[in-house]
Design an enzyme around this catalytic site. Structure first.
Site, PDB file in Angstrom:
ATOM      1  N   CYS A   2      30.858  -7.803   0.229  1.00  9.18           N
ATOM      2  CA  CYS A   2      31.622  -8.195   1.413  1.00  9.18           C
ATOM      3  C   CYS A   2      30.805  -9.205   2.215  1.00  9.18           C
ATOM      4  O   CYS A   2      29.592  -9.268   2.101  1.00  9.18           O
ATOM      5  CB  CYS A   2      31.882  -6.984   2.293  1.00  9.18           C
ATOM      6  SG  CYS A   2      32.649  -5.625   1.411  1.00  9.18           S
ATOM      7  N   ARG A  28      32.132 -13.920  -1.358  1.00 13.32           N
ATOM      8  CA  ARG A  28      31.511 -12.593  -1.362  1.00 13.32           C
ATOM      9  C   ARG A  28      32.542 -11.472  -1.506  1.00 13.32           C
ATOM     10  O   ARG A  28      32.191 -10.310  -1.698  1.00 13.32           O
ATOM     11  CB  ARG A  28      30.719 -12.366  -0.072  1.00 13.32           C
ATOM     12  CG  ARG A  28      29.577 -13.319   0.116  1.00 13.32           C
ATOM     13  CD  ARG A  28      28.828 -12.957   1.369  1.00 13.32           C
ATOM     14  NE  ARG A  28      28.096 -11.718   1.197  1.00 13.32           N
ATOM     15  CZ  ARG A  28      26.855 -11.634   0.780  1.00 13.32           C
ATOM     16  NH1 ARG A  28      26.183 -12.720   0.500  1.00 13.32           N
ATOM     17  NH2 ARG A  28      26.260 -10.479   0.640  1.00 13.32           N
ATOM     18  N   TRP A  77      35.399  -6.934  -0.329  1.00 14.23           N
ATOM     19  CA  TRP A  77      35.507  -6.663  -1.761  1.00 14.23           C
ATOM     20  C   TRP A  77      35.533  -5.142  -1.847  1.00 14.23           C
ATOM     21  O   TRP A  77      34.533  -4.470  -1.614  1.00 14.23           O
ATOM     22  CB  TRP A  77      34.292  -7.228  -2.485  1.00 14.23           C
ATOM     23  CG  TRP A  77      34.367  -7.133  -3.970  1.00 14.23           C
ATOM     24  CD1 TRP A  77      34.990  -8.008  -4.827  1.00 14.23           C
ATOM     25  CD2 TRP A  77      33.797  -6.117  -4.800  1.00 14.23           C
ATOM     26  NE1 TRP A  77      34.828  -7.591  -6.115  1.00 14.23           N
ATOM     27  CE2 TRP A  77      34.119  -6.439  -6.141  1.00 14.23           C
ATOM     28  CE3 TRP A  77      33.062  -4.956  -4.552  1.00 14.23           C
ATOM     29  CZ2 TRP A  77      33.717  -5.651  -7.221  1.00 14.23           C
ATOM     30  CZ3 TRP A  77      32.662  -4.169  -5.617  1.00 14.23           C
ATOM     31  CH2 TRP A  77      32.983  -4.517  -6.938  1.00 14.23           C
ATOM     32  N   ASN A 103      29.103  -3.877   5.138  1.00 16.38           N
ATOM     33  CA  ASN A 103      28.909  -4.241   3.738  1.00 16.38           C
ATOM     34  C   ASN A 103      27.986  -3.194   3.145  1.00 16.38           C
ATOM     35  O   ASN A 103      26.937  -2.909   3.718  1.00 16.38           O
ATOM     36  CB  ASN A 103      28.272  -5.640   3.654  1.00 16.38           C
ATOM     37  CG  ASN A 103      27.969  -6.054   2.227  1.00 16.38           C
ATOM     38  OD1 ASN A 103      28.533  -5.502   1.280  1.00 16.38           O
ATOM     39  ND2 ASN A 103      27.085  -7.023   2.079  1.00 16.38           N
ATOM     40  N   GLY A 104      28.374  -2.602   2.016  1.00 16.25           N
ATOM     41  CA  GLY A 104      27.542  -1.574   1.397  1.00 16.25           C
ATOM     42  C   GLY A 104      28.365  -0.334   1.110  1.00 16.25           C
ATOM     43  O   GLY A 104      29.609  -0.378   1.135  1.00 16.25           O
ATOM     44  N   GLU A 485      25.974 -16.379 -22.558  1.00 12.50           N
ATOM     45  CA  GLU A 485      26.354 -16.949 -21.271  1.00 12.50           C
ATOM     46  C   GLU A 485      27.660 -17.748 -21.387  1.00 12.50           C
ATOM     47  O   GLU A 485      28.533 -17.656 -20.518  1.00 12.50           O
ATOM     48  CB  GLU A 485      25.201 -17.819 -20.733  1.00 12.50           C
ATOM     49  CG  GLU A 485      25.481 -18.548 -19.440  1.00 12.50           C
ATOM     50  CD  GLU A 485      25.840 -17.648 -18.267  1.00 12.50           C
ATOM     51  OE1 GLU A 485      25.760 -16.414 -18.382  1.00 12.50           O
ATOM     52  OE2 GLU A 485      26.238 -18.204 -17.219  1.00 12.50           O
ATOM     53  N   LYS A 489      31.088 -16.943 -19.286  1.00 16.05           N
ATOM     54  CA  LYS A 489      31.764 -17.951 -18.458  1.00 16.05           C
ATOM     55  C   LYS A 489      33.252 -17.949 -18.770  1.00 16.05           C
ATOM     56  O   LYS A 489      34.084 -17.947 -17.876  1.00 16.05           O
ATOM     57  CB  LYS A 489      31.209 -19.366 -18.690  1.00 16.05           C
ATOM     58  CG  LYS A 489      29.835 -19.639 -18.141  1.00 16.05           C
ATOM     59  CD  LYS A 489      29.816 -19.915 -16.663  1.00 16.05           C
ATOM     60  CE  LYS A 489      29.609 -18.729 -15.800  1.00 16.05           C
ATOM     61  NZ  LYS A 489      28.386 -18.019 -15.734  1.00 16.05           N
ATOM     62  N   GLU A 492      35.036 -14.570 -17.627  1.00 15.48           N
ATOM     63  CA  GLU A 492      35.150 -14.266 -16.184  1.00 15.48           C
ATOM     64  C   GLU A 492      36.099 -15.199 -15.462  1.00 15.48           C
ATOM     65  O   GLU A 492      36.772 -14.791 -14.527  1.00 15.48           O
ATOM     66  CB  GLU A 492      33.784 -14.200 -15.498  1.00 15.48           C
ATOM     67  CG  GLU A 492      33.046 -15.495 -15.391  1.00 15.48           C
ATOM     68  CD  GLU A 492      31.680 -15.334 -14.744  1.00 15.48           C
ATOM     69  OE1 GLU A 492      31.509 -14.488 -13.877  1.00 15.48           O
ATOM     70  OE2 GLU A 492      30.774 -16.097 -15.133  1.00 15.48           O
ATOM     71  N   HIS A 508      28.075  -7.678 -40.584  1.00 16.66           N
ATOM     72  CA  HIS A 508      27.823  -6.236 -40.487  1.00 16.66           C
ATOM     73  C   HIS A 508      28.952  -5.537 -39.730  1.00 16.66           C
ATOM     74  O   HIS A 508      28.786  -4.429 -39.233  1.00 16.66           O
ATOM     75  CB  HIS A 508      26.468  -5.984 -39.833  1.00 16.66           C
ATOM     76  CG  HIS A 508      25.342  -6.551 -40.636  1.00 16.66           C
ATOM     77  ND1 HIS A 508      24.900  -5.956 -41.789  1.00 16.66           N
ATOM     78  CD2 HIS A 508      24.615  -7.679 -40.495  1.00 16.66           C
ATOM     79  CE1 HIS A 508      23.917  -6.677 -42.318  1.00 16.66           C
ATOM     80  NE2 HIS A 508      23.739  -7.742 -41.548  1.00 16.66           N
ATOM     81  N   LYS A 608      30.692 -12.618  -5.518  1.00 13.56           N
ATOM     82  CA  LYS A 608      29.331 -13.064  -5.734  1.00 13.56           C
ATOM     83  C   LYS A 608      28.382 -12.134  -4.999  1.00 13.56           C
ATOM     84  O   LYS A 608      28.768 -11.543  -4.003  1.00 13.56           O
ATOM     85  CB  LYS A 608      29.186 -14.493  -5.197  1.00 13.56           C
ATOM     86  CG  LYS A 608      28.101 -15.270  -5.891  1.00 13.56           C
ATOM     87  CD  LYS A 608      28.234 -16.731  -5.625  1.00 13.56           C
ATOM     88  CE  LYS A 608      27.176 -17.515  -6.339  1.00 13.56           C
ATOM     89  NZ  LYS A 608      27.402 -17.621  -7.783  1.00 13.56           N
TER      90      LYS A 608
END
Ligand code: F6R
Length: 613
Positions: A2, A28, A77, A103-104, A485, A489, A492, A508, A608
Site C-alpha cells: 500500500c 504500490r 493492495w 501499510n502492513g 526472467e 516478464k 506478469e 526429462h 510493487k
C-alpha cells in the site's frame, strides 16, 4: 504494497497534493484509495472508494470537495478484507475523531478486535487496520494525549506497520509510526510530509528523514519531531534526495515500463562508470578486503522475483569467476530454512526497492547467524540498505512500472562488478580475463543502445505470437537464468502462462507438453553452449514447436537455419550476454501485453515493493 502519504500544510489545500502523491505511488497498490482531510469548519472529511485512483479523484473533483490543509491518503493492495469502499483506507474510529492509514499486517488483530467488541466497539470493515483506529480511540480516551495513545497502541499490536494518523483534536499535526514497513518524513517549502516512498513527495520535498522501526513522528507544517518507542525524542539525520522529478514521470511515453526499458543503458552506465577508474574496479562504498574475501567459505544470494533471477545469473557468473560455491535462495524460503550461515558466509541480498519484507527478514536472519551481508539495492536509505553491513547501490533512478526492467538489469551490472572485484582480490581471474570482462562491461550500455535503436522485429514477432496461451522459454546456463526472467516478464504483464526450463531438462518430462504450434522461445546467446542450444531447438522443432529464438548477431545465421523467427542482440563477453539478451525478452513481453490490451504498468493482483509476507 500500500502507499501512504500525509501532508501538514500552511496554506495549500491538502487534498490535491495528497491525490498527486498517491498517483505517483499507485504502483504500490491499486484496488482502492482514500483520503481524509481536516479543516476547522468541516472537521474530518473522509472519502474513499474501490478502484483506481481516478475513481477517487472523480469522487472528490480532484480534491476540490475537501477543505483543509492537513490530511492523509492511501492507495491499497488488499490483504485483509476484499477490495471495496468500506475496506478502503482511511479507517475512522467509531466516534469519528481519528482517521488512520496503514501499510502492513497486524497479526494479532482478531484477538484485539474481539476484545474491543466485548467493550462495545462497533466495526465497519473487515480489515486489520480498522482495529488500530478503534484501539487508538480507546487509548486516547484514557490519556487524552495522542502521542501517548499511539505509544500504548504500538505496545499492544504485533506485525508490521507504517501508519499515518490524523485526530480532530490536533488541527496541525499528523502522527506517523513505522515497523517493518517503509515510511519517510519530508520537509517541504510549504509544509511537511509523511510518505511510503520518496517518489510521492519529491515534487514538494527533497529533504527527507528515514524513520526507523519503533519510531513515532509528529509532523506539523513547521516541525518534524521523532520519538523512540519510549517516547523519548530522537535526533534524526536529514538526507537530500537528488532524483530528478522527471525520472518519476512518464514523459510522453505510453507506459512507464516502456520508458524504463529504454532507460536501461543509462541506468547501467550510472551504475558502472563511477566505479571503474584507470581500468580497475574501485568500490569505495563497500568494505570487503582481501583478507575477508579469503575467509569466505560460502556465498548466498537471497532475493525475490526478478531480483532472485538476477541472483541466478549472478551465481553462474560468480562461480565462473570466483571458483567458490554460490547458493541462490528465495528470501521467503531462506528465513525459514535454518540456513548454514556463519562468520565466513557472505550473504548478498538483492532488492530494487530495498523494502521487500522477505528479503529484509532474510537479511536479519543472516546477520543474526553471524554472516556478513552486502545489499545490492536501488533505493538510498531504504530499510535493506540501512541494515546491511555494506550496500552497493544500483543507480537506476525511480522505477515505477510494477514489472521491473532497469531495476533487474542494473542488478546484473552490480553483480558483475562485485563478482569481478572479488575475483581480482582472490586472484581467481587471469589479468587478461579481468581486462576483457571489464572492457565489455564498460561498453555494455552502447551495445544495448545499438539494439534499442531498432527493435521492430521484436515488436513484429509479438504481434505474430500474442495469441498463444502457453509459452516455453528454454536455454542453458546463463540463457536458462535469463529465460527465467523473460518468462516472468511475459506472465506478469500479459497473463500468458509460461515456464522457463533448462533445455537439457526438457526431455526429462516437459517435452511431452510440446505439440504442433506450441511457442518455444529458445535462448541461444551463451556462446560456449550454443551448439547444445541448437540441438534443443531441433528437438522441439521435431515435435512441431514454433520457435522464436533470441541469439547474438554472431550466431544469427546459424540459428535462422532452424528457428522460425530470430532476434539478435550484439555479441559481448559470454558472462555479460544476459544483460543484452534480456532486452528483447522484456520488449517481447511488453508488446504482447500491449496487443492483448493489458494494463502494463499495473498488472492485476500485483503491487510493487512487497512489504508483507
Ligand atoms: C517482477 C518484479 C518482482 C520484484 C520482487 C522483488 O517484475 O518486479 O518480482 O523483482 O518483488 O522486489 P525488490 O527487488 O524490490 O526486492
Amino acid at each position: 504494497m500500500c502507499g501512504i502519504i500525509g501532508f501538514a500544510g500552511r496554506q495549500d489545500q491538502a487534498a490535491p497534493i495528497l491525490l498527486d502523491g498517491l498517483e505517483r505511488m499507485e504502483y504500490r497498490g491499486y484496488d482502492s484509495a482514500g483520503i481524509a482531510v481536516r479543516s476547522e469548519t468541516r472537521g474530518l472529511q473522509v472519502r474513499k472508494t474501490k478502484g483506481r485512483l481516478r475513481a477517487l479523484s472523480d469522487l472528490t473533483r480532484g480534491g476540490a470537495d475537501l477543505e483543509g490543509v492537513l490530511g492523509i491518503g492511501h492507495t491499497r493492495w488488499a490483504t485483509h478484507g476484499e477490495p471495496n469502499d468500506v475496506n478502503a483506507h482511511p479507517h475512522v474510529s467509531e466516534n469519528g475523531s481519528i482517521a488512520l492509514v496503514h501499510n502492513g499486517i497486524i497479526e494479532n488483530y482478531l484477538e484485539l478486535k474481539e476484545h474491543l467488541m466485548k467493550l462495545g466497539v462497533n466495526f465497519a470493515s473487515d480489515t486489520d487496520s480498522e482495529v488500530v483506529a478503534q484501539l487508538l480511540e480507546y487509548h486516547y480516551n484514557e490519556c487524552h494525549n495522542m502521542l501517548e495513545a499511539v505509544g500504548r497502541v504500538l505496545r499492544r499490536i504485533e506485525g508490521s506497520y507504517a501508519f499515518g494518523i490524523v485526530c480532530s483534536d490536533y488541527p496541525n499535526a499528523l502522527i506517523a509510526a513505522r515497523k517493518d514497513s517503509p515510511l519517510i518524513l519530508g520537509k517541504g517549502e510549504n509544509g511537511n510530509f509523511i510518505a511510503s516512498d520518496v517518489t510521492a513527495i519529491i515534487k514538494y520535498a527533497r529533504d527527507v528523514i528515514y524513520m526507523e522501526d519503533g519510531e513515532i513522528a509528529v509532523v506539523t507544517p513547521n516541525s518534524i519531531d521523532v520519538f523512540d518507542d519510549e517516547l523519548i525524542p530522537v535526533d534524526k539525520k536529514h538526507n537530500i534526495v537528488d532524483w530528478d522529478v522527471s525520472a518519476a514521470e512518464k514523459g510522453g511515453y505510453a507506459h512507464f515500463m516502456f520508458k524504463e526499458i529504454l532507460e536501461q543503458p543509462e541506468a547501467i552506465r550510472k551504475t558502472i562508470s563511477p566505479r571503474i577508474r584507470d581500468g580497475r574496479i574501485v568500490l569505495d562504498d563497500i568494505t570487503l578486503t582481501t583478507e575477508y574475501a579469503r575467509k569466505i567459505s560460502r556465498i548466498y544470494m537471497v532475493a525475490c522475483g526478478s531480483a532472485y533471477h538476477a541472483g541466478i545469473v549472478g551465481k553462474y557468473v560468480w562461480e565462473q569467476l570466483l571458483r567458490r560455491p554460490v547458493e541462490v535462495v528465495l528470501a521467503s524460503e531462506f528465513r525459514y530454512s535454518e540456513p548454514l550461515v556463519d562468520g565466513n558466509t557472505l550473504v548478498i541480498t538483492i532488492s530494487q526497492s530495498g523494502e521487500t519484507l522477505d528479503t529484509m527478514a532474510a537479511l536479519r536472519e543472516a546477520k543474526r547467524l553471524g554472516g556478513r551481508t552486502l545489499a545490492i539495492c536501488n533505493v538510498v536509505g531504504s530499510s535493506i540498505a540501512r541494515e546491511a553491513d555494506d550496500v552497493l547501490y544500483t543507480w537506476a533512478g525511480p522505477e515505477i512500472a510494477v514489472a521491473t526492467s532497469k531495476g533487474y538489469s542494473t542488478q546484473l551490472a552490480a553483480l558483475d562488478l562485485v563478482g569481478l572485484y572479488l575475483a581480482d582480490l582472490l586472484g581467481t581471474v587471469e589479468q587478461s580475463e579481468y581486462d576483457a570482462v571489464l572492457a565489455e562491461l564498460q561498453i555494455l550500455p552502447e551495445k544495448m543502445e545499438r539494439y534499442l535503436k531498432d527493435f521492430q522485429d521484436t515488436q513484429y514477432f509479438a504481434s505474430r505470437y500474442f495469441n498463444h496461451n502457453s509459452v516455453f522459454y528454454i536455454g542453458r546456463n546463463l540463457d536458462y537464468a535469463m529465460g527465467l526472467e523473460g518468462s516472468l516478464k511475459l506472465k506478469e504483464i500479459s497473463y500468458i502462462h509460461s515456464e522457463a526450463y533448462a533445455s537439457g531438462e526438457l526431455k526429462h518430462g516437459t517435452i511431452s507438453l510440446i505439440e504442433p504450434g506450441t511457442l518455444v522461445v529458445a535462448l541461444g546467446t551463451y556462446g560456449p553452449l550454443f551448439d547444445k542450444a541448437m540441438s534443443n531447438v531441433v528437438e522441439v522443432k521435431a515435435r512441431g514447436a514454433e520457435v522464436l529464438a533470441v541469439t547474438t548477431e554472431g550466431f544469427r545465421e546459424k540459428m535462422a537455419k532452424t528457428a522460425d523467427a530470430v532476434v539478435a542482440v550484439p555479441d559481448t563477453h559470454p558472462i555479460l550476454q544476459p544483460s543484452l539478451g534480456i532486452v528483447p525478452l522484456q520488449l517481447f513481453a511488453y508488446y504482447v501485453a500491449l496487443q492483448r490490451g493489458c494494463d502494463i504498468d499495473k498488472p492485476r493482483n500485483l503491487a510493487k515493493s512487497v512489504t508483507v509476507e
